[in-house]
Design a protein around this motif. Structure first.
Motif, PDB file in Angstrom:
ATOM      1  N   SER A 277      51.046  66.398  45.454  1.00  0.00           N
ATOM      2  CA  SER A 277      52.226  66.062  45.725  1.00  0.00           C
ATOM      3  C   SER A 277      52.523  65.802  47.446  1.00  0.00           C
ATOM      4  O   SER A 277      53.597  65.018  47.698  1.00  0.00           O
ATOM      5  CB  SER A 277      53.359  66.557  45.300  1.00  0.00           C
ATOM      6  OG  SER A 277      53.419  66.880  44.017  1.00  0.00           O
ATOM      7  N   GLU A 278      51.215  66.130  48.086  1.00  0.00           N
ATOM      8  CA  GLU A 278      51.411  65.816  49.606  1.00  0.00           C
ATOM      9  C   GLU A 278      51.176  64.342  49.834  1.00  0.00           C
ATOM     10  O   GLU A 278      50.306  63.768  49.371  1.00  0.00           O
ATOM     11  CB  GLU A 278      50.486  66.641  50.221  1.00  0.00           C
ATOM     12  CG  GLU A 278      50.527  66.577  51.878  1.00  0.00           C
ATOM     13  CD  GLU A 278      49.595  67.516  52.426  1.00  0.00           C
ATOM     14  OE1 GLU A 278      48.631  67.804  51.774  1.00  0.00           O
ATOM     15  OE2 GLU A 278      49.833  68.082  53.633  1.00  0.00           O
ATOM     16  N   ASN A 279      51.851  63.746  50.861  1.00  0.00           N
ATOM     17  CA  ASN A 279      51.653  62.324  51.349  1.00  0.00           C
ATOM     18  C   ASN A 279      50.446  62.398  52.069  1.00  0.00           C
ATOM     19  O   ASN A 279      50.257  63.143  53.279  1.00  0.00           O
ATOM     20  CB  ASN A 279      52.848  61.808  52.097  1.00  0.00           C
ATOM     21  CG  ASN A 279      52.566  60.232  52.234  1.00  0.00           C
ATOM     22  OD1 ASN A 279      52.049  59.352  51.551  1.00  0.00           O
ATOM     23  ND2 ASN A 279      52.788  60.110  53.598  1.00  0.00           N
ATOM     24  N   HIS A 315      48.768  57.850  49.672  1.00  0.00           N
ATOM     25  CA  HIS A 315      48.514  57.952  48.495  1.00  0.00           C
ATOM     26  C   HIS A 315      48.866  59.515  48.170  1.00  0.00           C
ATOM     27  O   HIS A 315      48.831  60.302  49.137  1.00  0.00           O
ATOM     28  CB  HIS A 315      47.075  57.782  47.898  1.00  0.00           C
ATOM     29  CG  HIS A 315      47.025  58.058  46.511  1.00  0.00           C
ATOM     30  ND1 HIS A 315      47.492  57.123  45.540  1.00  0.00           N
ATOM     31  CD2 HIS A 315      46.220  58.844  45.795  1.00  0.00           C
ATOM     32  CE1 HIS A 315      46.968  57.351  44.501  1.00  0.00           C
ATOM     33  NE2 HIS A 315      46.352  58.807  44.424  1.00  0.00           N
ATOM     34  N   THR A 316      49.488  59.914  46.845  1.00  0.00           N
ATOM     35  CA  THR A 316      49.832  61.283  46.432  1.00  0.00           C
ATOM     36  C   THR A 316      49.050  61.568  45.465  1.00  0.00           C
ATOM     37  O   THR A 316      48.930  60.742  44.245  1.00  0.00           O
ATOM     38  CB  THR A 316      51.310  61.397  46.378  1.00  0.00           C
ATOM     39  OG1 THR A 316      51.908  60.727  47.390  1.00  0.00           O
ATOM     40  CG2 THR A 316      51.606  62.622  45.947  1.00  0.00           C
ATOM     41  N   TYR A 317      48.477  62.647  45.383  1.00  0.00           N
ATOM     42  CA  TYR A 317      47.602  63.206  43.998  1.00  0.00           C
ATOM     43  C   TYR A 317      48.839  64.226  43.183  1.00  0.00           C
ATOM     44  O   TYR A 317      49.305  64.870  43.514  1.00  0.00           O
ATOM     45  CB  TYR A 317      46.491  63.887  44.596  1.00  0.00           C
ATOM     46  CG  TYR A 317      45.345  63.118  44.952  1.00  0.00           C
ATOM     47  CD1 TYR A 317      45.516  62.696  46.235  1.00  0.00           C
ATOM     48  CD2 TYR A 317      44.545  62.504  44.281  1.00  0.00           C
ATOM     49  CE1 TYR A 317      44.510  62.055  46.837  1.00  0.00           C
ATOM     50  CE2 TYR A 317      43.562  61.427  44.610  1.00  0.00           C
ATOM     51  CZ  TYR A 317      43.503  61.294  45.914  1.00  0.00           C
ATOM     52  OH  TYR A 317      42.496  60.370  46.431  1.00  0.00           O
ATOM     53  N   TYR A 323      38.289  64.610  44.769  1.00  0.00           N
ATOM     54  CA  TYR A 323      38.362  63.413  44.452  1.00  0.00           C
ATOM     55  C   TYR A 323      37.348  62.628  45.360  1.00  0.00           C
ATOM     56  O   TYR A 323      37.339  62.793  46.831  1.00  0.00           O
ATOM     57  CB  TYR A 323      39.790  62.690  44.563  1.00  0.00           C
ATOM     58  CG  TYR A 323      40.868  63.487  43.740  1.00  0.00           C
ATOM     59  CD1 TYR A 323      40.982  62.696  42.376  1.00  0.00           C
ATOM     60  CD2 TYR A 323      41.460  64.688  44.028  1.00  0.00           C
ATOM     61  CE1 TYR A 323      41.844  63.372  41.621  1.00  0.00           C
ATOM     62  CE2 TYR A 323      42.277  65.175  43.166  1.00  0.00           C
ATOM     63  CZ  TYR A 323      42.499  64.482  41.868  1.00  0.00           C
ATOM     64  OH  TYR A 323      43.310  65.188  40.880  1.00  0.00           O
ATOM     65  N   THR A 324      36.785  61.567  44.985  1.00  0.00           N
ATOM     66  CA  THR A 324      35.944  60.728  45.807  1.00  0.00           C
ATOM     67  C   THR A 324      36.422  59.456  46.105  1.00  0.00           C
ATOM     68  O   THR A 324      37.145  58.534  45.061  1.00  0.00           O
ATOM     69  CB  THR A 324      34.660  60.416  45.223  1.00  0.00           C
ATOM     70  OG1 THR A 324      33.832  61.594  44.796  1.00  0.00           O
ATOM     71  CG2 THR A 324      33.716  59.256  45.989  1.00  0.00           C
ATOM     72  N   VAL A 325      37.034  59.229  47.138  1.00  0.00           N
ATOM     73  CA  VAL A 325      37.839  57.836  47.750  1.00  0.00           C
ATOM     74  C   VAL A 325      36.865  57.009  48.342  1.00  0.00           C
ATOM     75  O   VAL A 325      36.264  57.034  49.157  1.00  0.00           O
ATOM     76  CB  VAL A 325      38.673  58.393  48.703  1.00  0.00           C
ATOM     77  CG1 VAL A 325      39.663  57.133  49.236  1.00  0.00           C
ATOM     78  CG2 VAL A 325      39.776  59.360  48.252  1.00  0.00           C
TER      79      VAL A 325
END
Length: 722
Positions: A277-279, A315-317, A323-325
């Motif tokens: 939930s972090e930006n 983006h927020t997870y 995760y591979t961006v």
């Protein structure tokens, strides 16, 4: 001073008229550009003789002279784009057409897979290998071979290359360059490529050659290994220190430029481990510094995507995990490139002890100036630091380091609750002197062998100054080998063969020696005799042609005769003088010609006597098998000629003329009579007969043709006897 390939072809320019040239080594720096002192490329006339020095094993040198034009033509023969194209396709990791990253793929492949060996010792410059031969030798050779293969592979993807030979204060060196473009007409493209190289390889300077007048820019593709200067990317090493440089190979116009490749670089904030939930901000501004990016395609690894012209996105997870961006950038030329980054997202505030799962150095032992790659992976950490002197790094990643002394690196991972540490040591070891290579010395006897001869090959004079030779291998050039120091071999077919002697010593050093030998045919083809009897021959009469040969399968005689046995004879009846050529041939398609001239002359015919040519229809000629023709010779006014001229009767058959009979006119009556045998006719049923009078061997009357059915003829003399 940096020492480059020690056995590279050296160029010594003595007394050569050097014209002014404005091409110099040019450094594109971080804040400013600079010209390297004493780095000009000189111009040389095609007809200038240039003495070469090729260093051999043990300091042995040879010094043949060649013109500058001959040197350029020799290098042109060695560049083979078509024969290395498939290998180039296999090497390329990047798609597109003639892009800078394709050039980097080729450069990276060759520098990682190249094995330096000393140049083949030869009295001439023919020791240069073709590009396809270098590939077949598994990328082995000296600096000349490296430059030839580099130029060939780049030209196979339509790049424009050239090869530079440079003379330094200690040694000399060859290297390839690839054309980037023109700073006057296409400055943007060249600048994009230079900046792309700086960003991709984290370099402050890129080495090129620049023409200060025309603006053309060539990228330096030099490279070294071991205790030489190491270039880890194109243009990444300082230029070879040389006071004089000449261009020995340039791709023919029109020149093509490399296409820039967009740079895909991005970072994430906050650094270290992220929270659910972090930006999270992803910033790709550095990609736009090199090229004009028209589209950014983001893949956040959680089935979420963003695409557009914005280089900074958020983006927020919603769940924790790794995760591979990925980011795919597209520039204004529709060229694409991709990069990726792994981020660790923490699922809740309750954290366990952070763990460093792995931390290693590859390689662990390096030489001064070389580099090692530090690789690490962590779990449960929010931040990772690396010391000494590095600071914050990604949670999982790698970093290339180049310590000057042995260094122990500390990796520390931590979170809000705890931390973990691991160390790895990079040992810097001073280079030990390289062992000398053995020198293979070969000899053979007999010195002028023939096919089928037993030839003795001897390598017993080979030497090794710091070890012992333990292995010998002969490659005879016809598919056969031997591993004996002294051996025998038989060539079953004549020709030229390249014999290669390979020697290996106890330390594993190997060397090659090449020698070309010529095997002569076992028997010499010859035309022993070719005669005509008689020669010269009277017109209409026959002569015997005879010939003999040695070691021939057959002969061909021209004109008009054709193929015959190797030796023989035949009777011919020529109508005019000409040269006849006999050409002997053998099973190996070799030929041996010989030409003889056969003279043909008009002969005075003696008065026939009664025994051989009776004037009456009596005796053996007066029968059903003989015929007679009679007549007289008249002047144009109608008077009979009474001076006594020769009248000759001939037959024309299949283009050849055959003598049938003759008579001399009577001085009293001016008449003649010729009796001839039908058996002498080639066509006894309907022969084509011609009758003509001669005086002094020259025509006295015009010929009368087709007289087979005539018993009497009148011959009219010419207006002016000739």
């Amino acid at each position: 001073m940096v020492k480059y390939f020690s056995l590279c072809l050296a160029i010594l320019l003595f007394g050569i008229c050097i014209g002014k040239c404005e091409e110099v080594c040019y450094i594109f720096g971080e804040n400013s550009d600079s010209i390297v002192n004493d780095s000009r490329i000189i111009s040389v006339n095609d007809t200038d003789m240039i003495p070469f020095t090729t260093a051999g094993v043990g300091g042995v040198t040879y010094n043949p002279n060649m013109t500058y034009k001959a040197i350029k033509e020799l290098f042109i023969q060695k560049i083979e784009p078509g024969k290395v194209h498939q290998k180039t396709v296999d090497v390329l990791k990047s798609s597109g057409s003639r892009t800078i990253d394709q050039a980097c793929d080729i450069y990276s492949y060759l520098t990682k897979h190249w094995t330096y060996v000393e140049g083949a010792k030869n009295e001439t410059y023919d020791s240069l290998f073709n590009a396809s031969t270098i590939l077949a030798m598994n990328n082995k050779g000296d600096c000349n071979d490296f430059a030839i293969l580099m130029a060939s592979m780049l030209e196979s993807i339509a790049g424009t290359t050239r090869i530079v030979l440079a003379r330094g204060p200690v040694s000399s060196h060859a290297y390839a360059e690839v054309y980037l473009g023109n700073m006057v007409t296409d400055k943007t493209r060249v600048t994009q490529i230079i900046n792309w190289l700086k960003e991709k390889y984290n370099k402050n300077e890129i080495t090129t050659t620049r023409n200060l007048s025309s603006g053309d820019v060539w990228l330096n593709l030099d490279w070294g290994r071991n205790n030489f200067a190491v270039a880890d990317c194109p243009g990444g090493s300082p230029p070879f220190p040389a006071k004089e440089r000449i261009i020995v190979y340039t791709y023919k116009p029109p020149m093509t430029t490399l296409n820039p490749t967009p740079l895909s670089i991005f970072s994430s904030r906050p650094y270290g481990r992220k929270n659910v939930s972090e930006n999270i901000e992803f910033d790709a501004n550095r990609s736009n510094e090199v090229d004009t990016i028209t589209n950014y395609n983001w893949d956040f690894g959680d089935k979420s995507h963003k695409e557009g012209k914005i280089c900074v996105v958020n983006h927020t997870y919603l769940q924790g995990g790794n995760y591979t961006v990925s980011l795919i950038v597209t520039d204004e030329r529709d060229q694409k490139n991709m990069s990726s980054l792994i981020i660790d997202v923490r699922g809740d505030q309750t954290q366990s002890k952070p763990i460093i799962e792995s931390f290693s150095a590859n390689p662990e032992v390096i030489t001064p100036g070389a580099s090692s790659n530090l690789i690490w992976a962590t779990k449960g950490a929010s931040s990772v630091t690396l010391s000494p002197g590095i600071g914050n790094v990604e949670l999982n990643g790698n970093l290339r380091v180049s310590p000057n002394i042995t260094t122990t690196y500390l990796l520390r991972s931590s979170n809000l609750n705890d931390s973990d540490e691991k160390t790895v040591r990079v040992l810097v070891r001073q280079m030990q002197p390289q062992p000398e290579k053995p020198e293979g010395i070969l000899s053979y006897s007999p010195k002028e062998p023939m096919e089928g001869d037993v030839i003795t090959f001897d390598a017993s004079q080979s030497v090794d100054r710091d070890s012992n030779i333990i292995y010998y291998e002969w490659n005879f050039g016809d598919g056969n080998i031997s591993t004996n120091k002294i051996c025998q071999h038989v060539y079953n077919r004549y020709g030229r063969y390249i014999v290669v002697l390979t020697v290996i010593d106890e330390s594993g050093q190997r060397n090659y020696t090449l020698k070309q030998i010529e095997v002569r045919p076992s028997a010499e083809l010859s035309v022993d005799s070719f005669t005509f009897t008689p020669n010269p021959v009277c017109a209409g009469k026959t002569t015997t042609m005879a010939w003999t040969t040695s070691h021939a399968m057959g002969v061909t005689i021209t004109p008009g005769i054709g193929s015959l046995e190797p030796s023989g004879s035949m009777v011919i009846s020529p109508i005019q003088g000409m040269g006849y050529t006999i050409q002997a041939w053998n099973s190996s398609a070799h030929t041996k010609p010989k030409t003889v001239f056969l003279g043909v002359q008009q002969c005075m015919i003696d008065e026939p006597d009664q025994a051989t040519n009776p004037s009456q229809d009596t005796g053996p000629y007066a029968s059903s098998q003989t015929r007679a023709i009679e007549g007289c010779v008249k002047y144009l006014g109608g008077n009979i000629v009474r001076i006594g001229v020769d009248v000759v009767l001939k037959e024309v058959f299949n283009g050849n003329v055959f003598y049938i009979g003759s008579a001399t006119t009577s001085r009293a009556s001016g008449t003649f009579r010729i009796v001839y045998s039908i058996d002498r006719l080639q066509n006894p049923f309907n022969p084509y007969l011609i009758i003509q009078a001669f005086s002094g061997g020259k025509p006295f009357t015009d010929p009368v043709e087709n007289v087979w059915n005539q018993d009497r003829v009148e011959l009219l003399c010419m207006p002016t006897p000739r």
